[in-house]
Design a protein around this motif. Structure first.
Motif, PDB file in Angstrom:
ATOM      1  N   ALA A  45       0.828  -1.205   0.000  1.00  0.00           N
ATOM      2  CA  ALA A  45       0.000   0.000   0.000  1.00  0.00           C
ATOM      3  C   ALA A  45       0.865   1.259   0.000  1.00  0.00           C
ATOM      4  CB  ALA A  45      -0.928  -0.004   1.217  1.00  0.00           C
ATOM      5  N   TYR A  46       1.899   1.261   0.820  1.00  0.00           N
ATOM      6  CA  TYR A  46       2.774   2.428   0.873  1.00  0.00           C
ATOM      7  C   TYR A  46       3.501   2.630  -0.452  1.00  0.00           C
ATOM      8  CZ  TYR A  46       6.503   5.601   2.096  1.00  0.00           C
ATOM      9  OH  TYR A  46       7.368   6.662   2.093  1.00  0.00           O
ATOM     10  N   GLY A  47       3.918   1.524  -1.079  1.00  0.00           N
ATOM     11  CA  GLY A  47       4.628   1.632  -2.352  1.00  0.00           C
ATOM     12  C   GLY A  47       3.773   2.282  -3.427  1.00  0.00           C
ATOM     13  N   VAL A  48       2.506   1.857  -3.532  1.00  0.00           N
ATOM     14  CA  VAL A  48       1.601   2.440  -4.523  1.00  0.00           C
ATOM     15  C   VAL A  48       1.318   3.913  -4.197  1.00  0.00           C
ATOM     16  CG1 VAL A  48      -0.721   2.312  -5.508  1.00  0.00           C
ATOM     17  CG2 VAL A  48       0.581   0.216  -5.084  1.00  0.00           C
ATOM     18  N   SER A 221      10.650   6.923  -8.023  1.00  0.00           N
ATOM     19  CA  SER A 221       9.813   6.309  -6.996  1.00  0.00           C
ATOM     20  C   SER A 221       9.506   4.859  -7.345  1.00  0.00           C
ATOM     21  CB  SER A 221       8.512   7.100  -6.843  1.00  0.00           C
ATOM     22  OG  SER A 221       7.696   6.539  -5.839  1.00  0.00           O
ATOM     23  N   LEU A 222       9.247   4.602  -8.628  1.00  0.00           N
ATOM     24  CA  LEU A 222       8.984   3.232  -9.070  1.00  0.00           C
ATOM     25  C   LEU A 222      10.198   2.351  -8.814  1.00  0.00           C
ATOM     26  CD1 LEU A 222       7.149   1.193 -10.485  1.00  0.00           C
ATOM     27  CD2 LEU A 222       8.094   1.977 -12.675  1.00  0.00           C
ATOM     28  N   ALA A 223      11.383   2.906  -9.064  1.00  0.00           N
ATOM     29  CA  ALA A 223      12.601   2.137  -8.799  1.00  0.00           C
ATOM     30  C   ALA A 223      12.742   1.848  -7.315  1.00  0.00           C
ATOM     31  CB  ALA A 223      13.826   2.912  -9.300  1.00  0.00           C
ATOM     32  N   GLY A 224      12.388   2.843  -6.478  1.00  0.00           N
ATOM     33  CA  GLY A 224      12.491   2.641  -5.039  1.00  0.00           C
ATOM     34  C   GLY A 224      11.490   1.634  -4.516  1.00  0.00           C
ATOM     35  N   SER A 360      18.023   3.172 -13.184  1.00  0.00           N
ATOM     36  CA  SER A 360      18.045   2.546 -11.862  1.00  0.00           C
ATOM     37  C   SER A 360      17.071   1.373 -11.749  1.00  0.00           C
ATOM     38  CB  SER A 360      17.731   3.582 -10.780  1.00  0.00           C
ATOM     39  OG  SER A 360      16.420   4.092 -10.931  1.00  0.00           O
ATOM     40  N   ILE A 361      15.986   1.366 -12.544  1.00  0.00           N
ATOM     41  CA  ILE A 361      15.010   0.271 -12.449  1.00  0.00           C
ATOM     42  C   ILE A 361      15.614  -1.062 -12.860  1.00  0.00           C
ATOM     43  CG2 ILE A 361      12.836  -0.635 -13.364  1.00  0.00           C
ATOM     44  CD1 ILE A 361      11.738   2.142 -13.368  1.00  0.00           C
ATOM     45  N   PRO A 362      16.224  -1.177 -14.056  1.00  0.00           N
ATOM     46  CA  PRO A 362      16.841  -2.472 -14.372  1.00  0.00           C
ATOM     47  C   PRO A 362      17.978  -2.843 -13.429  1.00  0.00           C
ATOM     48  CG  PRO A 362      17.397  -0.821 -16.042  1.00  0.00           C
ATOM     49  CD  PRO A 362      16.321  -0.241 -15.199  1.00  0.00           C
ATOM     50  N   LEU A 363      18.671  -1.832 -12.865  1.00  0.00           N
ATOM     51  CA  LEU A 363      19.736  -2.148 -11.914  1.00  0.00           C
ATOM     52  C   LEU A 363      19.170  -2.856 -10.681  1.00  0.00           C
ATOM     53  CD1 LEU A 363      22.039   1.026 -11.971  1.00  0.00           C
ATOM     54  CD2 LEU A 363      22.537  -1.244 -12.883  1.00  0.00           C
ATOM     55  N   VAL A 364      18.021  -2.366 -10.168  1.00  0.00           N
ATOM     56  CA  VAL A 364      17.392  -3.012  -9.012  1.00  0.00           C
ATOM     57  C   VAL A 364      17.034  -4.454  -9.347  1.00  0.00           C
ATOM     58  CG1 VAL A 364      15.350  -3.023  -7.531  1.00  0.00           C
ATOM     59  CG2 VAL A 364      16.542  -0.883  -7.987  1.00  0.00           C
ATOM     60  N   GLY A 365      16.449  -4.662 -10.537  1.00  0.00           N
ATOM     61  CA  GLY A 365      16.106  -6.022 -10.947  1.00  0.00           C
ATOM     62  C   GLY A 365      17.319  -6.920 -11.031  1.00  0.00           C
ATOM     63  N   ILE A 366      18.413  -6.400 -11.562  1.00  0.00           N
ATOM     64  CA  ILE A 366      19.649  -7.187 -11.660  1.00  0.00           C
ATOM     65  C   ILE A 366      20.198  -7.526 -10.275  1.00  0.00           C
ATOM     66  CG2 ILE A 366      22.066  -7.091 -12.400  1.00  0.00           C
ATOM     67  CD1 ILE A 366      21.089  -5.365 -14.783  1.00  0.00           C
ATOM     68  N   LEU A 383      21.184  -6.819  -3.286  1.00  0.00           N
ATOM     69  CA  LEU A 383      20.623  -5.477  -3.466  1.00  0.00           C
ATOM     70  C   LEU A 383      21.455  -4.431  -2.740  1.00  0.00           C
ATOM     71  CD1 LEU A 383      18.075  -3.812  -4.447  1.00  0.00           C
ATOM     72  CD2 LEU A 383      17.139  -4.251  -2.176  1.00  0.00           C
ATOM     73  N   SER A 384      21.935  -4.770  -1.562  1.00  0.00           N
ATOM     74  CA  SER A 384      22.682  -3.829  -0.731  1.00  0.00           C
ATOM     75  C   SER A 384      24.106  -3.615  -1.242  1.00  0.00           C
ATOM     76  CB  SER A 384      22.705  -4.339   0.711  1.00  0.00           C
ATOM     77  OG  SER A 384      23.278  -3.381   1.571  1.00  0.00           O
TER      78      SER A 384
END
Length: 490
Positions: A45-48, A221-224, A360-366, A383-384
Motif C-alpha cells: 500500500a505504501y509503495g503504490v 519512486s517506481l525504482a524505489g 536505476s530500475i533495471p539495476l534493481v532487478g539485476i 541489493l545492498s
C-alpha cells in the motif's frame, strides 16, 4: 546562507524526528497486533501511495522553487494546474483500486486503503504552491510546525480507528488526517492566495519543467518501490513483511531523517544560481556533515540489530535481524545518494534525473536477481552490496552538473570513511566482548551513550579540525534557529 541553512536544519530536523518516530511506530504497531502478511500488505500500500504522489502537481512545486522571478499570474496558473492534476490522480487511484490490489494478492483491505489514498492526493495538491514559496525563502519553521500538527492528527486518527477495530484501515485514516491538517496549516502560514487568473503560456512554462521532473520522480519512486513488488512476487507477502520490518529499523527510519537535506538542499542550491564554485562548496559541506551524522547511527543499528528487533518487534520477528545488518551498506550509500535529485533540479536538468531514474530500475532487478537463488537474505545482500554501481553512476552524473571532479568528491569522504570504519570495528569488538545481557531499553541507551562518546573520541583523534567544524555546526544550528523567525515576507 550558512546561518539561514543551519536555522532551517534545526526546524526541519525537529519535524522530521517526530515524523521518523511516527512512521517507525506505525509498522511496529502493525507487527504487534497482526503479523508478517499484514505488514507485507502495508508495504505494498505504501509503495503504490508513494508512486501516486509523484503525479500530484506534475512537478510544478519544483518549477516554483527553481523559478527565480515567479509572478502572481504564474503562481495562480500553477495552483490551478495542481488542483486538476491532484483530482485526476486521486480519481485514477480510487478507480484503479481493484486492479492495484491485485499487486498485493487481491486482499480486499487494500481496495479501501487505495480509495483513501485518492482523497489524500486531492487534498495534498491544494498547498503545493504555498509550501514551495515558504521553502524558497527557507521559512522552514512554518513548514515544520504544519508537519508536526499533521503528525499529531495522524496519530489521533489512527489510534481512534484502530480502537474501533479497523486495524489495517487505521493506516489510511492516519494518512488522510495527516494531509488534511498539515495542508490547512500550510495554507494559513503561506499567506499566499491564488488569483482568479489563468495563463496558458505560464502554465506551459511550469509544465515544461515540471512534467520532466514528474517523469523523473515517478520513475525514481517506481525504482524505489520496485524492490518491494519484486520481493513480494518472488518470496510472498510474509517475506516482504520481514523485509519491511528490517527496513523500518534502519533504512526507512534514517531516510525519514535525511529528508532534512532533501528539503533544504534544493532551495539552497537554487538560490546560488549559476555560481558553481559556491554551489560545490555548499554541497560538499552538506554531504560531509550529513555522512558524519547518519553513518555512525547506521553502524550502531547494525551492531545491535538483534537487540533492536527483539525490543521493537519481539522474538517472533528475529528473522528480520540479519536483514537489518545486510541492509547496512545500502543505508550508507543512501546517505549521499539521496541528495542527487536536488542537484539535478537546482541545475534545471530534470531530464538528467529522468535518465538516471530509468537506468536505476533495471539495476534493481539485476541486483535482486543476482542473489535470489540464495533466498530472501541473498536477494537483500545482493541489493545492498551491488548498489555501489548505481551510487557511482548517479554521483558522476550529478557532480558533472556542478563541475565537481569525482576525485575531489571522493577526497571529501576519506577521513569520514576512516572514522566510521574505526568506530564500527571498535564498537563491534566491544559488543562481542561484553558479557551476554538480556536486551532492555536502559541497557541499549547506555550502549548508545558509550557509542556517542567513542565516536566523538575517534573523530577528534582522526581530524581535530573536522571535529571542531562538525560539532560547531551543530551548536550553530541551535543558536541560529531564531533566524527562521526573521525570514522575509513574500
Amino acid at each position: 546562507m550558512r546561518e539561514r541553512s543551519l536555522a532551517s536544519v534545526f526546524w526541519v530536523l525537529a519535524a522530521n524526528v517526530v515524523r521518523a518516530g511516527t512512521f517507525f511506530a506505525i509498522p511496529v504497531l502493525i507487527a504487534w497486533i497482526t503479523g508478517p502478511v499484514e505488514l507485507g500488505l502495508a508495504q505494498i500500500a505504501y509503495g503504490v501511495y508513494a508512486i501516486a504522489l509523484t503525479f500530484v502537481g506534475l512537478g510544478t512545486k519544483s518549477a516554483v522553487l527553481q523559478h527565480p522571478d515567479a509572478n502572481a499570474t504564474y503562481l495562480s496558473s500553477v495552483f490551478y494546474v495542481n488542483v486538476l492534476s491532484g483530482m485526476a490522480t486521486g480519481a485514477a487511484v480510487a478507480l484503479a483500486a481493484p486492479w492495484l490490489a491485485a499487486i498485493g494478492h487481491s486482499d480486499p483491505r487494500l481496495i479501501l486503503a487505495f480509495r483513501w489514498m485518492g482523497l489524500v492526493c486531492v487534498v495534498s495538491s491544494l498547498t503545493l504552491v504555498q509550501s514551495a514559496l515558504l521553502a524558497r525563502r527557507l521559512a522552514f519553521r512554518a513548514l515544520s510546525m504544519a508537519e508536526l500538527a499533521g503528525l499529531a492528527a495522524a496519530v489521533l486518527a489512527g489510534l481512534a480507528v484502530a480502537a474501533a477495530g479497523g486495524r489495517f484501515s487505521a493506516l489510511a485514516a492516519a494518512a488522510a488526517a495527516h494531509v488534511v491538517v498539515s495542508s490547512a496549516a500550510v495554507w494559513v502560514a503561506g499567506r499566499w492566495r491564488p488569483l482568479l487568473r489563468f495563463s496558458a503560456s505560464e502554465a506551459r512554462q511550469a509544465l515544461r519543467f515540471g512534467v520532466t521532473a514528474t517523469a523523473a520522480s515517478f520513475v525514481n519512486s517506481l525504482a524505489g518501490q520496485f524492490e518491494r513488488f519484486l520481493l513480494s512476487s518472488l518470496f510472498g507477502p510474509a517475506a516482504l513483511g520481514f523485509y519491511g520490518a528490517a527496513r523500518n529499523v534502519n533504512r526507512d527510519a534514517l531516510r525519514n531523517l535525511m529528508r532534512v537535506s532533501d528539503e533544504i538542499l534544493l532551495p539552497g542550491l537554487a538560490s546560488l544560481g549559476g555560481q558553481k564554485h559556491r554551489a560545490r562548496g555548499y554541497y560538499l559541506q552538506a554531504l560531509r556533515f550529513e555522512f558524519l551524522t547518519f553513518a555512525p547511527a547506521a553502524v550502531f543499528i547494525a551492531v545491535f540489530a538483534r537487540d533492536l528487533v527483539l525490543l521493537v518487534y519481539g522474538p517472533s520477528w528475529l528473522p528480520a535481524a540479519p536483514l537489518v545488518q545486510l541492509l547496512t551498506p545500502l543505508v550508507l550509500f543512501t546517505i549521499t545518494n539521496h541528495t542527487i535529485g536536488a542537484v539535478f533540479l537546482s541545475a534545471g536538468r530534470p531530464d538528467v534525473q529522468l535518465r538516471w531514474s530509468l537506468l536505476s530500475i533495471p539495476l534493481v532487478g539485476i541486483y535482486v536477481a543476482a542473489g535470489a537463488k540464495w533466498g530472501l537474505s541473498g536477494a537483500v545482500a545482493s541489493l545492498s552490496a551491488l548498489e555501489v554501481v548505481g551510487w557511482s553512476i548517479s554521483h558522476a552524473m550529478a557532480n558533472k552538473l556542478i563541475g565537481l571532479p569525482f576525485r575531489q568528491f571522493a577526497r571529501t569522504f576519506v577521513t569520514p570513511l576512516a572514522v566510521i570504519a574505526a568506530f564500527g570495528a571498535v564498537l563491534a569488538g566491544a559488543r562481542h566482548a561484553a558479557a551476554p545481557v538480556s536486551p532492555s531499553w536502559p541497557v541499549l541507551a547506555a550502549w548508545g551513550l558509550a557509542a556517542l562518546a567513542l565516536y566523538a573520541a575517534v573523530l577528534h583523534a582522526a581530524d581535530r579540525r573536522l571535529s571542531r567544524e562538525y560539532w560547531g555546526a551543530l551548536v550553530d544550528g541551535l543558536r541560529s534557529r531564531s533566524a527562521a523567525a526573521r525570514e522575509p515576507r513574500s
